[in-house]
Design an enzyme around this catalytic site. Structure first.
Site, PDB file in Angstrom:
ATOM      1  N   TYR A   1       0.837  -1.214   0.000  1.00  0.00           N
ATOM      2  CA  TYR A   1       0.000   0.000   0.000  1.00  0.00           C
ATOM      3  C   TYR A   1       0.864   1.252   0.000  1.00  0.00           C
ATOM      4  O   TYR A   1       0.558   2.233  -0.681  1.00  0.00           O
ATOM      5  CB  TYR A   1      -0.944   0.018   1.209  1.00  0.00           C
ATOM      6  CG  TYR A   1      -1.957   1.129   1.072  1.00  0.00           C
ATOM      7  CD1 TYR A   1      -3.164   0.913   0.408  1.00  0.00           C
ATOM      8  CD2 TYR A   1      -1.672   2.418   1.529  1.00  0.00           C
ATOM      9  CE1 TYR A   1      -4.073   1.930   0.227  1.00  0.00           C
ATOM     10  CE2 TYR A   1      -2.585   3.449   1.348  1.00  0.00           C
ATOM     11  CZ  TYR A   1      -3.779   3.201   0.700  1.00  0.00           C
ATOM     12  OH  TYR A   1      -4.671   4.219   0.504  1.00  0.00           O
TER      13      TYR A   1
ATOM     14  N   PHE B   1      -5.859  20.385 -25.074  1.00  0.00           N
ATOM     15  CA  PHE B   1      -6.611  19.175 -25.391  1.00  0.00           C
ATOM     16  C   PHE B   1      -7.979  19.267 -24.686  1.00  0.00           C
ATOM     17  O   PHE B   1      -8.112  19.989 -23.698  1.00  0.00           O
ATOM     18  CB  PHE B   1      -5.833  17.928 -24.940  1.00  0.00           C
ATOM     19  CG  PHE B   1      -6.573  16.655 -25.254  1.00  0.00           C
ATOM     20  CD1 PHE B   1      -6.758  16.262 -26.567  1.00  0.00           C
ATOM     21  CD2 PHE B   1      -7.121  15.883 -24.243  1.00  0.00           C
ATOM     22  CE1 PHE B   1      -7.481  15.116 -26.861  1.00  0.00           C
ATOM     23  CE2 PHE B   1      -7.839  14.731 -24.533  1.00  0.00           C
ATOM     24  CZ  PHE B   1      -8.016  14.347 -25.848  1.00  0.00           C
ATOM     25  N   ASP B   2      -8.974  18.534 -25.183  1.00  0.00           N
ATOM     26  CA  ASP B   2     -10.358  18.634 -24.666  1.00  0.00           C
ATOM     27  C   ASP B   2     -10.452  18.514 -23.151  1.00  0.00           C
ATOM     28  O   ASP B   2     -11.177  19.257 -22.502  1.00  0.00           O
ATOM     29  CB  ASP B   2     -11.272  17.526 -25.222  1.00  0.00           C
ATOM     30  CG  ASP B   2     -11.110  17.295 -26.701  1.00  0.00           C
ATOM     31  OD1 ASP B   2     -10.118  17.771 -27.278  1.00  0.00           O
ATOM     32  OD2 ASP B   2     -11.973  16.617 -27.273  1.00  0.00           O
TER      33      ASP B   2
ATOM     34  N   ASP C   1       2.029  19.963 -21.329  1.00  0.00           N
ATOM     35  CA  ASP C   1       1.190  18.773 -21.469  1.00  0.00           C
ATOM     36  C   ASP C   1       2.029  17.793 -22.268  1.00  0.00           C
ATOM     37  O   ASP C   1       2.215  17.934 -23.477  1.00  0.00           O
ATOM     38  CB  ASP C   1      -0.121  19.119 -22.192  1.00  0.00           C
ATOM     39  CG  ASP C   1      -0.986  17.882 -22.405  1.00  0.00           C
ATOM     40  OD1 ASP C   1      -0.444  16.754 -22.343  1.00  0.00           O
ATOM     41  OD2 ASP C   1      -2.191  18.027 -22.651  1.00  0.00           O
TER      42      ASP C   1
ATOM     43  N   ALA D   1       1.947  14.510 -23.051  1.00  0.00           N
ATOM     44  CA  ALA D   1       1.450  13.215 -23.518  1.00  0.00           C
ATOM     45  C   ALA D   1       2.344  12.618 -24.611  1.00  0.00           C
ATOM     46  O   ALA D   1       2.662  11.434 -24.594  1.00  0.00           O
ATOM     47  CB  ALA D   1       0.018  13.355 -24.035  1.00  0.00           C
TER      48      ALA D   1
ATOM     49  N   LYS E   1       0.259   7.314 -23.824  1.00  0.00           N
ATOM     50  CA  LYS E   1       0.764   7.549 -25.175  1.00  0.00           C
ATOM     51  C   LYS E   1       2.251   7.170 -25.224  1.00  0.00           C
ATOM     52  O   LYS E   1       2.579   6.003 -25.341  1.00  0.00           O
ATOM     53  CB  LYS E   1       0.560   9.018 -25.565  1.00  0.00           C
ATOM     54  CG  LYS E   1      -0.884   9.354 -25.944  1.00  0.00           C
ATOM     55  CD  LYS E   1      -1.737   9.674 -24.763  1.00  0.00           C
ATOM     56  CE  LYS E   1      -3.066  10.275 -25.150  1.00  0.00           C
ATOM     57  NZ  LYS E   1      -3.961  10.399 -23.996  1.00  0.00           N
TER      58      LYS E   1
ATOM     59  N   HIS F   1     -20.708  13.412 -29.295  1.00  0.00           N
ATOM     60  CA  HIS F   1     -20.196  12.457 -30.283  1.00  0.00           C
ATOM     61  C   HIS F   1     -19.956  11.058 -29.718  1.00  0.00           C
ATOM     62  O   HIS F   1     -19.945  10.092 -30.455  1.00  0.00           O
ATOM     63  CB  HIS F   1     -18.945  13.001 -30.986  1.00  0.00           C
ATOM     64  CG  HIS F   1     -17.786  13.228 -30.078  1.00  0.00           C
ATOM     65  ND1 HIS F   1     -17.727  14.277 -29.197  1.00  0.00           N
ATOM     66  CD2 HIS F   1     -16.632  12.548 -29.926  1.00  0.00           C
ATOM     67  CE1 HIS F   1     -16.584  14.232 -28.537  1.00  0.00           C
ATOM     68  NE2 HIS F   1     -15.896  13.199 -28.955  1.00  0.00           N
TER      69      HIS F   1
HETATM   70  N1  F0G Z   1      -3.493  15.725 -23.146  1.00  0.00           N
HETATM   71  C1  F0G Z   1      -3.409  15.323 -24.433  1.00  0.00           C
HETATM   72  C2  F0G Z   1      -2.570  16.095 -25.391  1.00  0.00           C
HETATM   73  C3  F0G Z   1      -4.112  14.188 -24.856  1.00  0.00           C
HETATM   74  O1  F0G Z   1      -4.025  13.804 -26.130  1.00  0.00           O
HETATM   75  C4  F0G Z   1      -4.897  13.468 -23.924  1.00  0.00           C
HETATM   76  C5  F0G Z   1      -5.678  12.296 -24.338  1.00  0.00           C
HETATM   77  C6  F0G Z   1      -4.942  13.928 -22.592  1.00  0.00           C
HETATM   78  C7  F0G Z   1      -4.228  15.057 -22.239  1.00  0.00           C
HETATM   79  C8  F0G Z   1      -5.775  13.237 -21.544  1.00  0.00           C
HETATM   80  O2  F0G Z   1      -5.167  12.073 -21.153  1.00  0.00           O
HETATM   81  O3  F0G Z   1      -6.821  10.296 -21.777  1.00  0.00           O
HETATM   82  O4  F0G Z   1      -4.926   9.844 -20.189  1.00  0.00           O
HETATM   83  O5  F0G Z   1      -6.823  11.243 -19.482  1.00  0.00           O
HETATM   84  N2  F0G Z   1      -5.878  11.970 -25.561  1.00  0.00           N
HETATM   85  C9  F0G Z   1      -6.549  10.781 -26.075  1.00  0.00           C
HETATM   86  C10 F0G Z   1      -6.693  10.885 -27.588  1.00  0.00           C
HETATM   87  C11 F0G Z   1      -7.819  10.449 -25.405  1.00  0.00           C
HETATM   88  O6  F0G Z   1      -7.338   9.969 -28.172  1.00  0.00           O
HETATM   89  O7  F0G Z   1      -6.163  11.799 -28.208  1.00  0.00           O
HETATM   90  P1  F0G Z   1      -5.998  10.799 -20.631  1.00  0.00           P
END
Ligand code: F0G
Length: 459
Positions: free
Chosen positions: A72, A124-125, A215, A217, A258, A450
């Site tokens: 843990y 990112f979204d 960010d 990723a 990623k 979507h």
């Molecule tokens: N930042 C970027 C640039 C991303 O592409 C993503 C996720 C996230 C943050 C969020 O990360 O999914 O681990 O919570 N991108 C995926 C895509 C979902 O299909 O482009 P997460």
């Protein structure tokens, strides 16, 4: 003839794929109400929906999973991960979390107050969502080349520095809580950001006393593009480029699903600010769990620590980006309009150009994605008007600037022959493009429609 860079690995474990007939796929599409998110993945032959969490782990990573310490508190994998992050990024503090958006949920409230702005090359979204949850406003200030799909530019993901400065002057520096650099710039099509641009953005941030967050990723893919394209970096290693890039920021969030090639995981890195890190740890415990596991199993921590190193291997990156470039080159030779140059993780097909007879309100990007599934069992997704929710007041459908069908490449998963199937399917579709019909929505939720909307073809 486009060149395919051979895989720097061989295959030890295989996962069978289901082959379906066209009739079956037609039936599955109907059952899914023409929403590709509603398809069972068993019915998909080549899945290009996302490059997130869909990669193949190596034998070393699987061995790491077996070694995972499930204590843990104080698990071995945690210390291994901390060492890896210190080594690769040069940051003192690291917090594992379960995925990228969990990192955002914890870090952004540390920077943003109500009424402030978060300024990024492009959010990112999910980042956009977490900024909004802080009652702050996300503002994208990307270079204009990002929107030009046809002409070559080496770093279409860059921040527009003069516009960034102008924006800070306009609203006042105290109104900007954080500056975000997304590398690579996913929303602009996985387009890279140059070292010069990261450095210049950092200068502006320091000048105005605004913290800067990366960010991260797709940090390794971004470093590879810098090595290939930016003067002065050809002889630097990926780890050297990464350390330099991260030295310009104060903190990072990372979806490790990623470039760290794990199926689940995320990170927060803090360069040296102890007070900030104490806040991060404080929020981690209630949201994600104790700080030495952060929402992950001990085995996941091991796989992540190993994956971070595999993701920055030059031979791997050459093959990885090579795959995307190969598919892009084959498609361009066949006259299929795509965003050029291709980015790091996906091909973006210009559906507006391929299906000019389908208006934006009948969703050309979604129509093409559906057609690709119908043709060959390939699953991609719309990045266009279908992704944009209707105006909450007027109910009107906004028109996206670009109508894309995105085809992501999961890491170390598909072979050249799979990519040729994708190209062949698109070439067949192009021949009968004028026959392809648009879609209308018959049901949709209020937000993020979507993922769950129901559609039907327009006869
Ligand atoms: N930042 C970027 C640039 C991303 O592409 C993503 C996720 C996230 C943050 C969020 O990360 O999914 O681990 O919570 N991108 C995926 C895509 C979902 O299909 O482009 P997460």
């Amino acid at each position: 003839m486009p060149k395919y860079i051979p895989e720097p690995f061989k295959i030890k474990v295989v996962e069978p794929l289901t082959m379906t007939t066209r009739e079956e796929r037609e039936q599955y599409l109907k059952e899914a109400n023409y929403n590709l998110f509603a398809l069972k993945s068993d019915y998909v032959y080549i899945d290009m929906l996302s490059d997130s969490g869909s990669g193949a782990m190596s034998d070393s990573q699987w061995a790491g999973m077996m070694r995972g310490d499930e204590s843990y508190a104080g698990a071995r994998g945690y210390y291994r991960l901390v060492d890896a992050v210190r080594d690769i990024f040069g940051y003192r503090y690291v917090q594992p979390v379960h995925q990228g958006r969990a990192a955002e949920k914890i870090l952004y409230p540390c920077f943003l107050k109500e009424g402030q702005f978060s300024v990024a090359n492009m959010h990112f979204d999910t980042t956009r969502g977490h900024v909004a949850l802080c009652n702050a406003t996300p503002k994208d200030i990307v270079v204009p080349e990002a929107r030009d799909t046809e002409n070559y530019a080496p770093f279409k993901g860059n921040m527009n520095i003069p516009a960034l400065r102008a924006f800070i002057e306009e609203v006042g520096p105290e109104k900007v809580g954080v500056i975000v650099m997304t590398i690579t710039n996913n929303t602009a099509g996985g387009q890279p950001v140059s070292m010069e641009n990261i450095r210049e953005t950092s200068k502006v941030a320091k000048e105005y006393g605004i913290p800067m967050v990366i960010d991260a990723a797709r940090f390794a893919e971004n470093a590879y593009f810098i090595k290939m394209r930016e003067p002065g970096y050809a002889d630097k290693s990926i780890i050297e480029i990464t350390r330099e890039a991260f030295s310009y920021a104060d903190a990072f969030t990372m979806s490790a699903k990623k470039d760290a090639i794990v199926n689940i995981g995320g990170l927060i890195g803090v360069k040296e600010d102890e007070e900030l890190f104490t806040k991060v740890q404080g929020l981690t415990v209630p949201y994600e769990g104790f700080i030495t596991y952060g929402g992950l199993a001990g085995r996941d921590l091991e796989a992540l620590a190993i994956g971070l190193y595999e993701g920055i291997e030059l031979d791997y990156l050459r093959y990885r980006i090579g795959q995307v470039e190969y598919l892009g080159d084959v498609l361009r030779e066949a006259g299929i309009p795509i965003q050029y140059p291709v980015g790091g993780h996906a091909i973006f097909i210009d559906a507006k150009k391929l299906l000019p007879h389908i208006p934006y309100y009948q969703f050309p990007g979604q129509a093409l994605a559906i057609e690709l599934y119908r043709e060959a069992g390939i699953r991609g997704c719309d990045i266009g008007s279908y992704m944009l929710d209707p105006d909450p007041v007027t109910g009107e459908q906004p028109e996206a600037e670009l109508e894309f069908t995105r085809l992501c490449l999961p890491r170390r998963v598909y072979t050249q022959a799979h990519l040729d199937v994708v190209a062949e399917a698109l070439i067949n579709i192009k021949k009968r493009a004028h026959e392809i019909k648009g879609y209308e929505i018959v049901w949709q939720p209020k937000v993020l429609r979507h993922f769950t909307a129901k559609l039907r073809p327009i006869e």
